[in-house]
Enzyme design. Structure first.
Site, PDB file in Angstrom:
ATOM      1  N   CYS A  23       4.878 -39.395 -27.544  1.00  9.21           N
ATOM      2  CA  CYS A  23       5.423 -38.693 -26.269  1.00  9.21           C
ATOM      3  C   CYS A  23       7.227 -39.020 -26.031  1.00  9.21           C
ATOM      4  O   CYS A  23       7.147 -39.898 -25.426  1.00  9.21           O
ATOM      5  CB  CYS A  23       4.634 -38.633 -24.888  1.00  9.21           C
ATOM      6  SG  CYS A  23       3.001 -38.087 -25.569  1.00  9.21           S
ATOM      7  N   ARG A  48      11.023 -38.668 -32.169  1.00 10.65           N
ATOM      8  CA  ARG A  48       9.769 -39.565 -31.953  1.00 10.65           C
ATOM      9  C   ARG A  48       9.079 -38.916 -32.054  1.00 10.65           C
ATOM     10  O   ARG A  48       7.639 -38.860 -32.577  1.00 10.65           O
ATOM     11  CB  ARG A  48       9.467 -39.843 -30.341  1.00 10.65           C
ATOM     12  CG  ARG A  48      10.602 -40.004 -29.365  1.00 10.65           C
ATOM     13  CD  ARG A  48      10.708 -40.884 -27.705  1.00 10.65           C
ATOM     14  NE  ARG A  48       9.868 -41.257 -28.099  1.00 10.65           N
ATOM     15  CZ  ARG A  48       9.588 -42.299 -27.361  1.00 10.65           C
ATOM     16  NH1 ARG A  48      10.396 -43.058 -27.734  1.00 10.65           N
ATOM     17  NH2 ARG A  48       8.232 -43.141 -26.875  1.00 10.65           N
ATOM     18  N   TRP A  96       3.207 -35.356 -27.591  1.00 11.85           N
ATOM     19  CA  TRP A  96       2.796 -35.984 -29.109  1.00 11.85           C
ATOM     20  C   TRP A  96       1.103 -35.624 -28.483  1.00 11.85           C
ATOM     21  O   TRP A  96       0.395 -36.454 -28.111  1.00 11.85           O
ATOM     22  CB  TRP A  96       2.600 -36.737 -29.368  1.00 11.85           C
ATOM     23  CG  TRP A  96       1.715 -37.299 -30.787  1.00 11.85           C
ATOM     24  CD1 TRP A  96       0.770 -38.137 -31.241  1.00 11.85           C
ATOM     25  CD2 TRP A  96       2.413 -36.780 -32.003  1.00 11.85           C
ATOM     26  NE1 TRP A  96       0.720 -38.391 -32.677  1.00 11.85           N
ATOM     27  CE2 TRP A  96       2.240 -38.125 -33.445  1.00 11.85           C
ATOM     28  CE3 TRP A  96       3.809 -36.269 -32.216  1.00 11.85           C
ATOM     29  CZ2 TRP A  96       2.026 -38.038 -34.664  1.00 11.85           C
ATOM     30  CZ3 TRP A  96       3.664 -37.064 -34.174  1.00 11.85           C
ATOM     31  CH2 TRP A  96       2.986 -37.219 -34.803  1.00 11.85           C
ATOM     32  N   ASN A 122       2.714 -40.097 -20.593  1.00 15.00           N
ATOM     33  CA  ASN A 122       2.328 -40.503 -21.978  1.00 15.00           C
ATOM     34  C   ASN A 122       1.134 -41.854 -22.431  1.00 15.00           C
ATOM     35  O   ASN A 122       1.706 -42.649 -21.427  1.00 15.00           O
ATOM     36  CB  ASN A 122       4.280 -41.132 -21.985  1.00 15.00           C
ATOM     37  CG  ASN A 122       3.953 -41.860 -23.656  1.00 15.00           C
ATOM     38  OD1 ASN A 122       3.074 -41.655 -25.132  1.00 15.00           O
ATOM     39  ND2 ASN A 122       5.162 -42.879 -24.134  1.00 15.00           N
ATOM     40  N   GLY A 123       0.326 -41.420 -22.785  1.00 15.86           N
ATOM     41  CA  GLY A 123      -0.397 -42.649 -23.439  1.00 15.86           C
ATOM     42  C   GLY A 123      -1.507 -41.947 -23.193  1.00 15.86           C
ATOM     43  O   GLY A 123      -2.246 -40.521 -22.880  1.00 15.86           O
ATOM     44  N   GLU A 505      -0.078 -51.323 -53.108  1.00 20.24           N
ATOM     45  CA  GLU A 505       0.850 -50.848 -52.345  1.00 20.24           C
ATOM     46  C   GLU A 505       2.269 -51.962 -52.344  1.00 20.24           C
ATOM     47  O   GLU A 505       3.805 -51.479 -52.544  1.00 20.24           O
ATOM     48  CB  GLU A 505       0.512 -51.225 -50.927  1.00 20.24           C
ATOM     49  CG  GLU A 505       1.696 -50.952 -49.913  1.00 20.24           C
ATOM     50  CD  GLU A 505       1.605 -49.404 -49.623  1.00 20.24           C
ATOM     51  OE1 GLU A 505       2.864 -48.752 -48.424  1.00 20.24           O
ATOM     52  OE2 GLU A 505       1.577 -48.177 -50.929  1.00 20.24           O
ATOM     53  N   LYS A 509       6.576 -50.360 -52.918  1.00 21.75           N
ATOM     54  CA  LYS A 509       7.614 -50.398 -52.612  1.00 21.75           C
ATOM     55  C   LYS A 509       8.524 -50.754 -52.452  1.00 21.75           C
ATOM     56  O   LYS A 509       9.968 -49.937 -52.197  1.00 21.75           O
ATOM     57  CB  LYS A 509       6.591 -51.124 -50.818  1.00 21.75           C
ATOM     58  CG  LYS A 509       5.898 -50.361 -49.887  1.00 21.75           C
ATOM     59  CD  LYS A 509       6.745 -49.508 -48.801  1.00 21.75           C
ATOM     60  CE  LYS A 509       6.034 -48.855 -48.224  1.00 21.75           C
ATOM     61  NZ  LYS A 509       5.181 -47.429 -49.444  1.00 21.75           N
ATOM     62  N   GLU A 512       9.961 -47.870 -54.779  1.00 21.28           N
ATOM     63  CA  GLU A 512      10.774 -46.814 -54.277  1.00 21.28           C
ATOM     64  C   GLU A 512      11.853 -47.111 -53.073  1.00 21.28           C
ATOM     65  O   GLU A 512      12.623 -46.225 -53.525  1.00 21.28           O
ATOM     66  CB  GLU A 512      10.000 -46.455 -52.857  1.00 21.28           C
ATOM     67  CG  GLU A 512       8.694 -45.850 -53.322  1.00 21.28           C
ATOM     68  CD  GLU A 512       7.625 -45.268 -52.315  1.00 21.28           C
ATOM     69  OE1 GLU A 512       7.302 -44.599 -51.935  1.00 21.28           O
ATOM     70  OE2 GLU A 512       7.249 -46.276 -50.789  1.00 21.28           O
ATOM     71  N   HIS A 528      -6.460 -58.694 -70.379  1.00 14.09           N
ATOM     72  CA  HIS A 528      -6.605 -57.847 -70.939  1.00 14.09           C
ATOM     73  C   HIS A 528      -5.582 -57.478 -71.462  1.00 14.09           C
ATOM     74  O   HIS A 528      -5.782 -55.526 -72.146  1.00 14.09           O
ATOM     75  CB  HIS A 528      -7.719 -56.912 -69.659  1.00 14.09           C
ATOM     76  CG  HIS A 528      -9.453 -57.242 -69.909  1.00 14.09           C
ATOM     77  ND1 HIS A 528     -10.048 -57.880 -70.354  1.00 14.09           N
ATOM     78  CD2 HIS A 528      -9.643 -58.112 -69.005  1.00 14.09           C
ATOM     79  CE1 HIS A 528     -10.559 -58.157 -70.479  1.00 14.09           C
ATOM     80  NE2 HIS A 528     -10.614 -58.365 -68.886  1.00 14.09           N
ATOM     81  N   LYS A 630       9.857 -37.090 -48.124  1.00  9.52           N
ATOM     82  CA  LYS A 630       8.989 -37.651 -46.652  1.00  9.52           C
ATOM     83  C   LYS A 630       7.717 -36.793 -47.015  1.00  9.52           C
ATOM     84  O   LYS A 630       6.247 -37.342 -46.753  1.00  9.52           O
ATOM     85  CB  LYS A 630       9.339 -37.715 -45.475  1.00  9.52           C
ATOM     86  CG  LYS A 630       8.600 -38.058 -44.288  1.00  9.52           C
ATOM     87  CD  LYS A 630       8.013 -39.402 -44.304  1.00  9.52           C
ATOM     88  CE  LYS A 630       7.277 -40.131 -43.794  1.00  9.52           C
ATOM     89  NZ  LYS A 630       7.056 -41.874 -44.088  1.00  9.52           N
TER      90      LYS A 630
END
Length: 635
Positions: A23, A48, A96, A122-123, A505, A509, A512, A528, A630
């Site tokens: 937030c 944010r 948020w 916030n939290g 992964e 990366k 990308e 193989h 994105k």
């Protein structure tokens, strides 16, 4: 790569986990119109991420406020149509959503019982349910679903006792558990704004005849570059001409002053050169946020967003995870954990292939859709197909209120905060955490694990932020490795068990960001066919299973020996204490000791750092790689 590029005032800074959702908070006392200062600050905090916005002003002994679900533009439109009175003291918030959905009623600020106090937050306040019940027993009427309103009512009650907002804030904070930043104003005292923090970001902006509060320096950098960083469990009171810091117990305290030398764009990046690097370094906090508030006072797991009854969950006889890209690799890790802990068969499918193969779905099938944005078109089409077949759907998602969670029967939000870099890092990490939580929750409901066993895994997950932080502190070694491999045009990644998705992964990366050939393989597949790719000097990253999996580790060593015998350069990721591995490695990257199923949380971090640094050295735009978006919102 030194940890991030920082200016001299932060020379002794190192990233540490900070809890709390993403937030945006702004507070102001001074000669300017507070509404303008606050809304401008909220606009600079939009990066944010948020789903509602609000502002509160102190005007002639009253709180004047407005708050709206949706983007800041909705709030500005409402204020333009019905202007708020002039004021020089105010607070604002972009939310948020955590407790309660993104609605006008749940948006901040929240008022106390009589409307004397306005608060933004916030939290997560972990004991809010107990506190809310106590307030309602005392006759308080709460108008929202939020934990924030509970804190506002408690603060106002303490203000009635003490008559001073600072003392009231100290007393209120002593009753709260969890991670929070609270910022409040008193309608009867326009001279001050009072705030408190515990494990959640808050910084003071020091002006000339005015002072500011913000979630970070971007909130006020247009007005001042002098700032004060607060410590844990501290309360700060700002007036036009003074800033006073105390502890929750009321003892005098001090913050740390510093000067911000970077511009607004850099402030949003917190001094990092790339949003992606910032997000890599935010992962300790992101993991902690993903775990926050997930178990009750009796120690049992609680996943409030999972709107399915225990009886429904007990009827599940098959799980199918659907996802794309990085989320798909998180799903592959989830398969290992979920099957091991629950003994429910689990499949992982690419979303774009799922509905075209005519999958077998029943009312007892749980389809788990993993998507950072919640708008991935392929995954959305997959869950719509699943619902048409009467299967149950659970979303693992980072974006509150997005389409996939809305169209699912249940959701686990990852609480990673906004991820600006196109290549996902903390998104992947928190998807892993959410998947682990889902597996443990199903095991709890179905009785396939004892409470002590689940508690042991949760405790180990709780150690992950510090373990990831240790790897981030050792980032310069990865920087040196990237510099040494700058001319590489092909890189392979090998893994066994959950190390296989990590290898996939790591390769993604690199593709990308660095635009070079990279492939991830299950190490047993080498013989193989893929071993034909091995040639002199080819870099091969090898994720070695923890020592507790002796047979797996031995087979991984055999694969390392095979590629090394053919001239490959082996970069081996192995746990602390595995000294024998050095004989098979050209480079050893040490990982903290963790159990096998949780190893991806630590093993992926050096691979993220490596891809980010190599792409930087090659002069590529790390945040916006070519040809990528994105969120993939077309099927």
């Amino acid at each position: 790569m030194a940890p991030p590029t920082r200016l001299t005032s932060y020379a002794d800074w190192s990233p540490r986990p900070r809890l709390g959702s993403m937030c945006g908070i702004v507070g102001y006392v001074g000669p300017k119109q507070a509404q303008n200062v606050v809304i401008d600050g909220l606009r600079r905090l939009e990066y944010r991420g948020y789903d509602s916005a609000g502002v509160a002003l102190v005007v002639d002994g009253q709180i004047s406020f407005d708050k709206r679900a949706g983007k800041l533009a909705n709030l500005e439109k409402a204020i333009a149509e019905r202007p708020l009175p002039a004021s020089t003291t105010g607070i604002g918030h972009t939310r948020w959503a955590t407790h309660g959905g993104p609605t006008d009623a749940n948006a901040h600020p929240h008022l106390g019982q009589t409307g004397r106090v306005a608060m933004v937050h916030n939290g997560i306040i972990e004991n809010f349910a107990t506190l809310r019940a106590r307030l309602e027993m005392a006759g308080h009427e709460l108008r929202s679903e939020t934990d924030t309103e509970v804190a506002a009512h408690i603060l106002e009650a303490e203000l009635d006792k003490f008559g001073d907002l600072t003392s009231a804030m100290q007393a209120a904070c002593r009753q709260l558990e969890g991670a929070f930043t609270l910022v409040a104003v008193d309608a009867q005292d326009p001279t001050k704004v009072v705030a408190a923090r515990r494990n959640s970001p808050l910084v003071v902006g020091l002006g000339d005849g005015e002072n500011f509060l913000g979630s970070d320096v971007a909130a006020f950098i247009e007005h001042t570059r002098d700032a004060l960083e607060l410590g844990q469990d501290q309360v700060v009171t700002i007036t036009r001409d003074a800033v006073e810091v105390t502890t929750f117990d009321g003892a005098p305290a001090q913050g740390r002053r510093y000067h911000v030398d970077w511009d607004l764009s850099a402030a949003e990046k917190d001094g990092f050169d790339w949003f992606m690097r910032k997000e890599i370094f935010e992962q300790p906090r992101a993991i902690a946020d993903a775990l926050l508030g997930r178990h009750a006072q009796d120690g049992r797991l609680q996943l409030d967003e999972v709107r399915m009854s225990d009886d429904e969950l007990r009827t599940i006889d098959k799980i199918i995870i659907v996802a794309c890209g990085t989320a798909f690799y998180a799903g592959l890790v989830a398969k290992y954990a979920i099957e091991h802990w629950t003994r429910i068969p689990c499949e992982v499918e690419l979303s774009h292939e799922f509905r075209y193969r005519d999958p077998i779905l029943t009312r007892s099938t749980l389809v788990v859709a993993v998507s950072q944005s919640g708008e991935t078109a392929d995954t959305l089409m997959a869950i719509r197909h699943a619902r048409e077949q009467r299967a149950k759907v659970l979303a693992i998602c980072n974006t509150n209120g997005s389409t996939i969670p809305r169209e699912s029967d249940a959701v686990i939000y990852t609480h990673a905060g906004p991820e600006i870099g196109v290549a996902s890092t903390k998104g992947f990490m928190t998807q892993l955490v959410a998947a682990y939580l889902l597996g443990l929750y199903l095991a709890q409901v179905r009785g396939t694990m004892y409470g002590e066993e689940i508690g042991a895994v949760i405790r180990e997950l709780g150690e992950a932020p510090d373990q990831v932080q240790r790897l981030l502190d050792e980032a310069p070694a990865i920087s040196d490795l990237a510099a040494d491999m700058r001319e590489a045009r092909s890189v392979l990644f090998l893994g066994r068990h959950v190390g296989f998705p990590v290898a996939l992964e790591g390769a993604l990366k690199l593709k990308e960001l660095a635009y070079i050939h990279a492939e991830g393989f299950a190490a047993g597949e080498l013989k193989h066919g893929p071993i034909a790719l091995i040639e002199e000097g080819l870099p091969v990253f090898c994720v070695v299973p923890p020592g507790g999996r002796g047979q797996l580790r031995d087979k991984m060593i055999s694969a390392i020996q095979e590629v090394r015998a053919r001239g490959a350069r082996t970069i081996v990721l192995a746990e602390d204490g595995d000294e024998a591995i050095a004989a098979y490695a050209d480079v050893v990257v040490r990982l903290p000791k963790v159990s096998t199923l949780l190893q991806p949380l630590v093993a992926v971090v050096p691979l993220q750092l490596f891809a980010c640094e190599l792409a930087s050295l090659m002069g590529h735009d790390v945040d916006q790689p070519r040809n990528l978006a994105k969120s993939v919102t077309v099927e």
